[in-house]
Design a protein around this motif. Structure first.
Motif, mmCIF file in Angstrom:
data_model
loop_
_atom_site.group_PDB
_atom_site.id
_atom_site.type_symbol
_atom_site.label_atom_id
_atom_site.label_comp_id
_atom_site.label_asym_id
_atom_site.label_seq_id
_atom_site.Cartn_x
_atom_site.Cartn_y
_atom_site.Cartn_z
ATOM 1 N N VAL A 140 5.767 8.556 -5.605
ATOM 2 C CA VAL A 140 5.068 7.562 -4.799
ATOM 3 C C VAL A 140 5.857 7.261 -3.541
ATOM 4 N N GLU A 141 5.119 6.977 -2.474
ATOM 5 C CA GLU A 141 5.719 6.549 -1.216
ATOM 6 C C GLU A 141 4.980 5.300 -0.762
ATOM 7 N N TYR A 142 5.752 4.274 -0.378
ATOM 8 C CA TYR A 142 5.132 3.077 0.179
ATOM 9 C C TYR A 142 5.998 2.531 1.295
ATOM 10 N N TYR A 143 5.423 1.618 2.055
ATOM 11 C CA TYR A 143 6.074 1.125 3.259
ATOM 12 C C TYR A 143 6.348 -0.366 3.123
ATOM 13 N N LYS A 144 7.594 -0.736 3.440
ATOM 14 C CA LYS A 144 8.011 -2.130 3.329
ATOM 15 C C LYS A 144 8.951 -2.432 4.489
ATOM 16 N N ASP A 145 8.620 -3.412 5.295
ATOM 17 C CA ASP A 145 9.472 -3.849 6.408
ATOM 18 C C ASP A 145 9.940 -2.676 7.271
ATOM 19 N N ASN A 146 9.019 -1.838 7.691
ATOM 20 C CA ASN A 146 9.293 -0.664 8.531
ATOM 21 C C ASN A 146 10.185 0.370 7.845
ATOM 22 N N ASP A 147 10.315 0.311 6.531
ATOM 23 C CA ASP A 147 11.043 1.323 5.762
ATOM 24 C C ASP A 147 10.052 2.097 4.910
ATOM 25 N N THR A 148 10.356 3.367 4.698
ATOM 26 C CA THR A 148 9.573 4.183 3.794
ATOM 27 C C THR A 148 10.367 4.303 2.500
ATOM 28 N N ILE A 149 9.760 3.911 1.408
ATOM 29 C CA ILE A 149 10.424 3.944 0.106
ATOM 30 C C ILE A 149 9.721 4.967 -0.760
ATOM 31 N N GLU A 203 0.852 -1.189 0.000
ATOM 32 C CA GLU A 203 0.000 0.000 0.000
ATOM 33 C C GLU A 203 0.889 1.241 0.000
ATOM 34 N N GLY A 204 0.506 2.219 -0.781
ATOM 35 C CA GLY A 204 1.278 3.450 -0.843
ATOM 36 C C GLY A 204 0.373 4.628 -1.118
ATOM 37 N N LYS A 205 0.992 5.780 -1.373
ATOM 38 C CA LYS A 205 0.203 6.963 -1.712
ATOM 39 C C LYS A 205 1.032 7.870 -2.612
ATOM 40 N N ILE A 206 0.328 8.720 -3.313
ATOM 41 C CA ILE A 206 0.959 9.705 -4.187
ATOM 42 C C ILE A 206 1.351 10.892 -3.310
ATOM 43 N N ILE A 207 2.650 11.199 -3.254
ATOM 44 C CA ILE A 207 3.102 12.297 -2.392
ATOM 45 C C ILE A 207 3.439 13.553 -3.192
ATOM 46 N N GLY A 208 3.438 13.440 -4.501
ATOM 47 C CA GLY A 208 3.719 14.606 -5.328
ATOM 48 C C GLY A 208 3.478 14.285 -6.786
ATOM 49 N N ILE A 233 1.138 -0.602 -4.857
ATOM 50 C CA ILE A 233 2.435 -0.653 -5.527
ATOM 51 C C ILE A 233 2.808 -2.110 -5.766
ATOM 52 N N LEU A 234 3.258 -2.396 -6.968
ATOM 53 C CA LEU A 234 3.761 -3.724 -7.302
ATOM 54 C C LEU A 234 5.286 -3.655 -7.294
ATOM 55 N N GLU A 235 5.913 -4.503 -6.500
ATOM 56 C CA GLU A 235 7.369 -4.578 -6.457
ATOM 57 C C GLU A 235 7.792 -5.952 -6.970
ATOM 58 N N ASN A 236 8.645 -5.950 -7.969
ATOM 59 C CA ASN A 236 9.106 -7.200 -8.563
ATOM 60 C C ASN A 236 9.822 -8.032 -7.512
ATOM 61 N N LYS A 237 9.492 -9.319 -7.422
ATOM 62 C CA LYS A 237 10.098 -10.197 -6.426
ATOM 63 C C LYS A 237 11.581 -10.428 -6.682
ATOM 64 N N GLU A 238 12.006 -10.371 -7.939
ATOM 65 C CA GLU A 238 13.404 -10.614 -8.286
ATOM 66 C C GLU A 238 14.248 -9.347 -8.294
#
Length: 144
Positions: free
Chosen positions: A70-79, A40-45, A100-105
């Protein structure tokens, strides 16, 4: 039975060709979703970029495009990243929630899960058009 199906295909060759291409396209896109993690993420600009290109003998051509940040959260990190690819439509609003879709590889390959950022791509549209023309031509020339 085969005769009725053949006659239906001949009489509705455009509809049948579109159905085959659409079914294959959706199947491949849904299968491809297994290659991504969802966040889950959001548009920040939203940045408006204007670039100038020279087109033949004419003057420069200005192309405007909006690039969502875009900003999204993964493992307590903000990306944070920007989705800088050229798309048909960019209709996001500030603070809009997106998936947000993040490629597994490759964790640096991200996409916004939306109609014009995941489902419709220029290259895929061209391939779908070529597949449609091939199937339609095959029906018109070889199925009698």
């Amino acid at each position: 039975m085969a005769s009725k199906l053949r006659q239906y295909i001949i009489n509705n060759s455009i509809t049948f060709s579109l159905f085959i291409v659409y079914s294959g396209f959706i199947f491949l896109k849904v299968e491809n979703l297994d290659n991504y993690n969802f966040y889950e993420g959001k548009i920040i600009g939203i940045r408006n970029i204007t670039s100038s290109h020279t087109a033949g003998r004419g003057g420069p051509v200005l192309i405007n495009r909006n690039i969502p940040e875009v900003e999204y959260y993964k493992d307590n990190d903000t990306i944070r990243y920007d989705q800088g690819e050229l798309r048909l439509v960019t209709n996001f609003e500030l603070n809009e929630k997106v998936t947000i879709l993040e490629n597994k590889e490759d964790e640096y390959e991200n996409k916004i899960y939306s109609l014009f950022y995941y489902w419709i791509d220029f290259n895929e549209l061209i391939l779908c058009l070529l597949a449609f023309l091939f199937i339609y031509g095959y029906i018109k020339n070889f199925i009698k």
